[in-house]
Design a protein around this motif. Sequence first.
Motif, mmCIF file in Angstrom:
data_model
loop_
_atom_site.group_PDB
_atom_site.id
_atom_site.type_symbol
_atom_site.label_atom_id
_atom_site.label_comp_id
_atom_site.label_asym_id
_atom_site.label_seq_id
_atom_site.Cartn_x
_atom_site.Cartn_y
_atom_site.Cartn_z
ATOM 1 N N VAL A 13 19.758 -1.822 45.011
ATOM 2 C CA VAL A 13 18.983 -0.614 45.239
ATOM 3 C C VAL A 13 19.785 0.273 46.179
ATOM 4 N N ASN A 14 19.790 1.561 45.942
ATOM 5 C CA ASN A 14 20.496 2.492 46.813
ATOM 6 C C ASN A 14 19.745 2.641 48.124
ATOM 7 N N VAL A 15 20.475 2.690 49.224
ATOM 8 C CA VAL A 15 19.867 2.798 50.550
ATOM 9 C C VAL A 15 18.922 3.995 50.654
ATOM 10 N N ASN A 16 19.223 5.076 49.964
ATOM 11 C CA ASN A 16 18.399 6.283 50.055
ATOM 12 C C ASN A 16 17.142 6.227 49.200
ATOM 13 N N ASP A 17 16.951 5.139 48.486
ATOM 14 C CA ASP A 17 15.735 4.945 47.702
ATOM 15 C C ASP A 17 14.744 4.013 48.396
ATOM 16 N N LEU A 18 15.044 3.599 49.614
ATOM 17 C CA LEU A 18 14.208 2.613 50.306
ATOM 18 C C LEU A 18 13.119 3.190 51.203
ATOM 19 N N GLU A 19 13.181 4.463 51.557
ATOM 20 C CA GLU A 19 12.273 5.005 52.570
ATOM 21 C C GLU A 19 10.815 4.667 52.328
ATOM 22 N N GLU A 20 10.355 4.771 51.106
ATOM 23 C CA GLU A 20 8.945 4.503 50.810
ATOM 24 C C GLU A 20 8.575 3.033 50.974
ATOM 25 N N LEU A 21 9.567 2.157 51.006
ATOM 26 C CA LEU A 21 9.322 0.716 51.113
ATOM 27 C C LEU A 21 9.486 0.170 52.528
ATOM 28 N N LEU A 22 10.082 0.947 53.436
ATOM 29 C CA LEU A 22 10.354 0.450 54.781
ATOM 30 C C LEU A 22 9.067 0.030 55.470
ATOM 31 N N GLY A 23 9.126 -1.133 56.083
ATOM 32 C CA GLY A 23 7.950 -1.713 56.732
ATOM 33 C C GLY A 23 7.162 -2.630 55.814
ATOM 34 N N GLU A 24 7.442 -2.574 54.515
ATOM 35 C CA GLU A 24 6.738 -3.404 53.537
ATOM 36 C C GLU A 24 7.642 -4.466 52.920
ATOM 37 N N ILE A 25 8.934 -4.373 53.179
ATOM 38 C CA ILE A 25 9.898 -5.297 52.584
ATOM 39 C C ILE A 25 10.570 -6.126 53.672
ATOM 40 N N ASN A 26 11.162 -7.235 53.260
ATOM 41 C CA ASN A 26 11.976 -8.059 54.164
ATOM 42 C C ASN A 26 13.394 -7.499 54.124
ATOM 43 N N LEU A 27 13.722 -6.677 55.117
ATOM 44 C CA LEU A 27 15.013 -6.006 55.172
ATOM 45 C C LEU A 27 15.865 -6.669 56.257
ATOM 46 N N ILE A 28 17.034 -7.148 55.863
ATOM 47 C CA ILE A 28 17.934 -7.828 56.798
ATOM 48 C C ILE A 28 19.232 -7.044 56.899
ATOM 49 N N ASP A 29 19.548 -6.630 58.117
ATOM 50 C CA ASP A 29 20.799 -5.937 58.418
ATOM 51 C C ASP A 29 21.793 -6.999 58.867
ATOM 52 N N ILE A 30 22.836 -7.229 58.062
ATOM 53 C CA ILE A 30 23.782 -8.307 58.350
ATOM 54 C C ILE A 30 24.976 -7.842 59.174
ATOM 55 N N ARG A 31 24.922 -6.622 59.695
ATOM 56 C CA ARG A 31 26.018 -6.141 60.527
ATOM 57 C C ARG A 31 25.991 -6.824 61.895
ATOM 58 N N GLU A 32 27.078 -6.695 62.604
ATOM 59 C CA GLU A 32 27.181 -7.246 63.949
ATOM 60 C C GLU A 32 26.312 -6.422 64.901
ATOM 61 N N PRO A 33 25.834 -7.033 65.988
ATOM 62 C CA PRO A 33 24.968 -6.312 66.927
ATOM 63 C C PRO A 33 25.548 -4.994 67.426
ATOM 64 N N TYR A 34 26.857 -4.932 67.674
ATOM 65 C CA TYR A 34 27.450 -3.681 68.151
ATOM 66 C C TYR A 34 27.351 -2.567 67.101
ATOM 67 N N GLU A 35 27.318 -2.933 65.817
ATOM 68 C CA GLU A 35 27.146 -1.938 64.749
ATOM 69 C C GLU A 35 25.693 -1.476 64.688
ATOM 70 N N VAL A 36 24.775 -2.412 64.848
ATOM 71 C CA VAL A 36 23.349 -2.110 64.774
ATOM 72 C C VAL A 36 22.919 -1.220 65.936
ATOM 73 N N GLU A 37 23.626 -1.303 67.079
ATOM 74 C CA GLU A 37 23.312 -0.441 68.220
ATOM 75 C C GLU A 37 23.401 1.030 67.860
ATOM 76 N N GLN A 38 24.171 1.365 66.844
ATOM 77 C CA GLN A 38 24.298 2.757 66.390
ATOM 78 C C GLN A 38 23.097 3.188 65.546
ATOM 79 N N GLY A 39 22.225 2.235 65.208
ATOM 80 C CA GLY A 39 21.033 2.520 64.425
ATOM 81 C C GLY A 39 20.964 1.690 63.169
ATOM 82 N N THR A 40 19.735 1.390 62.775
ATOM 83 C CA THR A 40 19.483 0.667 61.536
ATOM 84 C C THR A 40 18.190 1.211 60.949
#
Length: 106
Positions: A13-40
Motif C-alpha cells: 500500500v502506498n504511504v499516502n493512501d494510509l491516512e484514513e486508516l491511521l489509528g485503526e491498523i497495526n502500523l510498525i515503523d522499522i526504522r532506527e530510533p534516531y530516524e523516528v525522532e524526525q517523525g513517524t
Amino acid sequence: MLSIFKNKATEVVNVNDLEELLGEINLIDIREPYEVEQGTLKGAKNIPMRELLKNVEKYLEKDKDYYILCQSGMRSSRVCSGLSKSGYRVINVSGGMGSYVGSKIQ
C-alpha cells in the motif's frame, strides 16, 4: 481510494493512501530510533528492523495484519517478504516516510 495490491507474495500500500486508516491498523515503523525522532505516522509503533527480526514472536501474531513502514520502502519490502514466507500477514508501506506528503505525523 486505498490502493493495496499484491507484489509477489507481499501486499503493498502506498504511504499516502494510509491516512484514513491511521489509528485503526497495526502500523510498525522499522526504522532506527534516531530516524523516528524526525517523525513517524500517527499510531505507528517503533520496532527497529533488527529487533523485530530477532524477536518476531514477541511482537507479531500470525492472525493479525501488520503494516510495515520504513524510510523509503526498501527495508520494509525485504522484511515483509521474509515475514510473509514465515506465515505472517504483513503489508509493505511503499514509498515510506520519505514519500509521505500528509499531515498525520507524530
